[in-house]
Design an enzyme around this catalytic site. Structure first.
Site, PDB file in Angstrom:
ATOM      1  N   GLU A 107       0.834  -1.209   0.000  1.00  0.00           N
ATOM      2  CA  GLU A 107       0.000   0.000   0.000  1.00  0.00           C
ATOM      3  C   GLU A 107       0.868   1.259   0.000  1.00  0.00           C
ATOM      4  O   GLU A 107       0.615   2.198  -0.746  1.00  0.00           O
ATOM      5  CB  GLU A 107      -0.963  -0.009   1.190  1.00  0.00           C
ATOM      6  CG  GLU A 107      -1.970   1.130   1.070  1.00  0.00           C
ATOM      7  CD  GLU A 107      -3.164   1.015   1.984  1.00  0.00           C
ATOM      8  OE1 GLU A 107      -2.960   0.725   3.170  1.00  0.00           O
ATOM      9  OE2 GLU A 107      -4.289   1.255   1.507  1.00  0.00           O
TER      10      GLU A 107
ATOM     11  N   ARG B  55      -4.297  34.835 -16.739  1.00  0.00           N
ATOM     12  CA  ARG B  55      -4.768  35.924 -15.876  1.00  0.00           C
ATOM     13  C   ARG B  55      -3.879  37.145 -16.034  1.00  0.00           C
ATOM     14  O   ARG B  55      -2.654  37.044 -15.963  1.00  0.00           O
ATOM     15  CB  ARG B  55      -4.757  35.473 -14.414  1.00  0.00           C
ATOM     16  CG  ARG B  55      -5.059  36.606 -13.440  1.00  0.00           C
ATOM     17  CD  ARG B  55      -5.630  36.063 -12.166  1.00  0.00           C
ATOM     18  NE  ARG B  55      -5.535  36.976 -11.044  1.00  0.00           N
ATOM     19  CZ  ARG B  55      -6.352  38.001 -10.828  1.00  0.00           C
ATOM     20  NH1 ARG B  55      -7.293  38.282 -11.701  1.00  0.00           N
ATOM     21  NH2 ARG B  55      -6.221  38.749  -9.744  1.00  0.00           N
TER      22      ARG B  55
END
Ligand SMILES: Cc1cc2nc3c(=O)[nH]c(=O)nc-3n(C[C@H](O)[C@H](O)[C@H](O)COP(=O)(O)OP(=O)(O)OC[C@H]3O[C@@H](n4cnc5c(N)ncnc54)[C@H](O)[C@@H]3O)c2cc1C
Length: 386
Positions: free
Chosen positions: A242, A268
């Site tokens: 895991e 932007r």
């Protein structure tokens, strides 16, 4: 994303990159249609695409571990809900791969049902009193005739409210010896087993989490995974797997975050020029790219090692380092994206919201990073105990 950046980030082996693209496209077709379905229905849909299948290999294909990692990255890139991606990754790498012998040599072979999403597993280790110190667990399984009687409770278990089978760790001997624990495969409809509290999480809220209660549940001897007393060894394998690969679920969201932030910095206007003309803004975007680049290299390197036959236990130190590194990179990337989005990071529907809690949870699950650091230092010969 422009071509140069795309090339830079395509650092996995070419067959794996093809699987990422394939699963991104496959999942994109179903993601919107299934978004309103309940957790298990969404799970079955994604499993139906083959995400949980242990296939791969051959002359041109990636090995099964690499293929699984790439499929998970692809569905994340398609925008599939991160909680669902996390739970799928946890089952695939934390249970299916390390326990594949246990799932296929029992009275019945449940591999097929798990792979196609009909049967859902959970990994029940943590108790309310804590998770980092398994030898302090109170759940116990006592021998009775030709089986065991299981008593206790597990808490904070992913998928416990919806799973069919649990891998349960319980004490079969007193004390803190390495052979005090045993792992069991427990059908959740066994008499004496019930679901307790369901925990609403702030991180990955769509991945169900709950408690399992065992009130003198009788288990046959065949429920034992491995042998009595081998629980700590089984746990070392499941947690090493895991740790090695769980953050694969984050690769898709990390790439989406980078693409979105780079686009925002290009477009932007700020102080009469694009925001990305600021060196400080550019450096943050570069740091995000670096974080994703090294995370992909680390995860795909571990997947290749596992495909080549190195055992997860042999890779325990690398798995811990990878888990620490990718989780902390994910947190830092989110911090950069949040800073550059300004107030929009906190406004739903702005298209620039950033979730810091999902990444922060990665510092805790599969072993808290602080404790993993202690373990790595111990492997380097430092006289440091947990
Ligand atoms: C999203 C998510 C999913 C999860 N899913 C599952 C699951 O499916 N199954 C399951 O069994 N559990 C699951 N857990 C629980 C998880 O395994 C535990 O949270 C983890 O093991 C840590 O245990 P704890 O939370 O009790 O932290 P604690 O053990 O209380 O540790 C908390 C912190 O204390 C510090 N600390 C404590 N002791 C030491 C030490 N000796 N050295 C250094 N630092 C120390 C560290 O900073 C550590 O992070 C999940 C958790 C999360 C967040």
């Amino acid at each position: 994303m422009n071509d140069a950046l795309t090339r830079l980030l395509r650092c996995a082996p070419a067959p794996a990159e093809r699987v990422v693209d394939e699963y991104r496209d496959l999942a994109a077709e179903v993601a919107d249609k299934t978004a309103g379905d309940d957790f298990r229905a969404q799970w079955r849909t994604l499993a139906g695409l083959g995400v949980l299948r242990r296939t791969g290999g051959g002359p041109d294909g990636p090995g099964p571990v690499t293929r699984g990692l790439a499929a998970i990255e692809g569905i994340g890139l398609a925008g599939v809900d991160p909680g669902l991606c996390y739970a799928l990754t946890s089952q695939l790498f934390g249970m299916q791969h390390p326990l594949r012998t246990a799932l296929s040599t029992r009275d019945q072979d449940i591999t097929e049902a798990v792979e196609d999403g009909r049967t859902l597993l959970c990994h029940a280790l943590t108790e309310r009193s804590g998770g980092s110190d398994p030898l302090s667990m109170a759940s116990r399984a006592e021998r009775d005739q030709d089986g065991y009687v299981l008593t206790g409770a597990k808490a904070f278990v992913t998928a416990a409210p919806v799973a069919d089978l649990a891998i349960v760790f319980a004490r079969t001997a007193q004390g803190r010896t390495p052979f005090a624990l045993t792992a069991f495969l427990v059908p959740l409809d066994t008499p004496g087993v019930s679901r307790g509290e369901t925990f609403d999480k702030t991180a990955l809220p769509t991945a169900p989490m709950g408690e399992l209660l065992f009130d003198g549940a009788r288990l046959p001897a065949t429920a034992v995974i491995g042998q009595e007393g081998s629980g700590l060894g089984i746990m070392s394998a499941t947690t090493a797997w895991e740790r090695a690969l769980i953050l694969g679920y984050a690769l898709g969201p990390m790439r989406l975050l980078l693409e979105r932030t780079a686009r925002w910095a290009r477009e932007r206007e700020h102080f009469g020029r694009p925001m990305g003309a600021s060196h400080q803004v550019a450096a943050r975007v570069s740091d995000m790219a670096m974080a994703l680049h090294r995370s992909r290299i680390q995860l795909y390197t571990l997947a290749a090692a596992l495909d080549a036959g190195t055992t997860a236990r042999q890779l325990a130190a690398e798995a811990a380092l990878t888990k620490i590194s990718v989780s902390e990179d994910y947190v830092r990337m989110t911090e950069h994206a949040t800073a550059l989005a300004g107030v929009r990071a906190f406004v739903p529907d702005s298209g620039l919201t950033a979730d810091p809690l999902g990444p922060l949870a990665a510092l805790t699950y599969a072993g808290p990073n602080d404790l993993l650091r202690v373990g790595v230092a111990r492997q380097l010969g430092l006289p440091v105990e947990n």
